[in-house]
Design a protein around this motif. Sequence first.
Motif, PDB file in Angstrom:
ATOM      1  N   ASN A  73     -12.299 -41.747  33.375  1.00  0.00           N
ATOM      2  CA  ASN A  73     -11.184 -40.821  33.281  1.00  0.00           C
ATOM      3  C   ASN A  73     -11.373 -39.975  32.013  1.00  0.00           C
ATOM      4  O   ASN A  73     -12.470 -39.923  31.452  1.00  0.00           O
TER       5      ASN A  73
ATOM      6  N   THR B 270      -4.061 -36.534  37.771  1.00  0.00           N
ATOM      7  CA  THR B 270      -3.988 -36.174  36.356  1.00  0.00           C
ATOM      8  C   THR B 270      -2.740 -36.794  35.723  1.00  0.00           C
ATOM      9  O   THR B 270      -2.005 -37.535  36.362  1.00  0.00           O
TER      10      THR B 270
ATOM     11  N   ASN C 172     -10.597 -40.791  38.047  1.00  0.00           N
ATOM     12  CA  ASN C 172      -9.640 -39.716  38.225  1.00  0.00           C
ATOM     13  C   ASN C 172      -9.750 -38.776  37.024  1.00  0.00           C
ATOM     14  O   ASN C 172     -10.808 -38.711  36.382  1.00  0.00           O
ATOM     15  N   GLN C 173      -8.681 -38.074  36.716  1.00  0.00           N
ATOM     16  CA  GLN C 173      -8.671 -37.152  35.587  1.00  0.00           C
ATOM     17  C   GLN C 173      -7.466 -37.426  34.680  1.00  0.00           C
ATOM     18  O   GLN C 173      -6.874 -36.506  34.122  1.00  0.00           O
TER      19      GLN C 173
ATOM     20  N   ASN D 139      -7.864 -45.104  42.929  1.00  0.00           N
ATOM     21  CA  ASN D 139      -9.099 -44.689  42.290  1.00  0.00           C
ATOM     22  C   ASN D 139      -9.869 -43.673  43.143  1.00  0.00           C
ATOM     23  O   ASN D 139      -9.636 -43.557  44.354  1.00  0.00           O
TER      24      ASN D 139
END
Length: 283
Positions: A267, A222, A243-244, A217
């Motif tokens: 996210n 991605t 995150n992404q 985390n």
Amino acid sequence: MDVHAFVFPCNQCLLLFLVVLLLHVFLFSAISAIAALQDNSNDLSSLLAFKAASTSGGDASSDNIIIANWTTDAPFCTWIGIGCSRRRPGVISLNLNSFSLQGTISPYLSNLSFLSSLDLSNNSLSGIIPETLGRLPRLVTLILRWNLLSGPIPRSIFNMSSLVSIGLSSNNLSSSLPTLIVMLPRIEWISISDNLLTGHIPADFARCSTLQRICLNINKLTGSVLSSLGNLSKLVHLSLGENQFIRAISTLIGNLTKLQYLFMGINNLEGKIPKELGNLVNL
């Protein structure tokens, strides 16, 4: 024939055999002693190199515990933070958690060939993680979290078959997660949260069947979630939040039936929450 004629030569043979045996024992002991001294010399020089590097960040005063305690006036096995084997005077653990270290991590730590535990957490160490740490053949625990370390994570660390725990959280580590060139057959815990990691979670993570805890985390990772983690049947803790990550949550999440903690918030996820989430009765 006089049997007594054979007594003297036989006694000579026995005496010669005993002399040769004693010489072999002496030579073996001498070689072992020389090897032990050489190992001690390697360990000592490695520790002194680490001391010089890790106390070079401005706190060079005599009240620094490492500077004050790590002196050649005493055997290094008696130094604070050092653990040695009972069988041989070699370093097996280096625990300097919260010792106000401010320099860098010396690459010469790789010469501590019997090191099994390295904990340098909660300091102010900066610079990169040396690639040479991947040469420690017996390292089980590597904890470097809560420092100021930067740069990529060395690929060599993910080739260490003895590792059980990797803790690199709360640093400034960047780049992507290394692909696991060699499977980590004993790894149980990987924590690299709160860094600057980018890219995808490597598919090779799925090969680490012993994994129980994954903490990634607070990074910039991605890709999709759980596409490569659904086969980790022993997983009890999974933290991927902040995150992404994109796309929907994989239905493979239902395979993680031992999971007790799950965090995927903050996210860019989309789609429905899979009904397979109901399989996780231990959450």
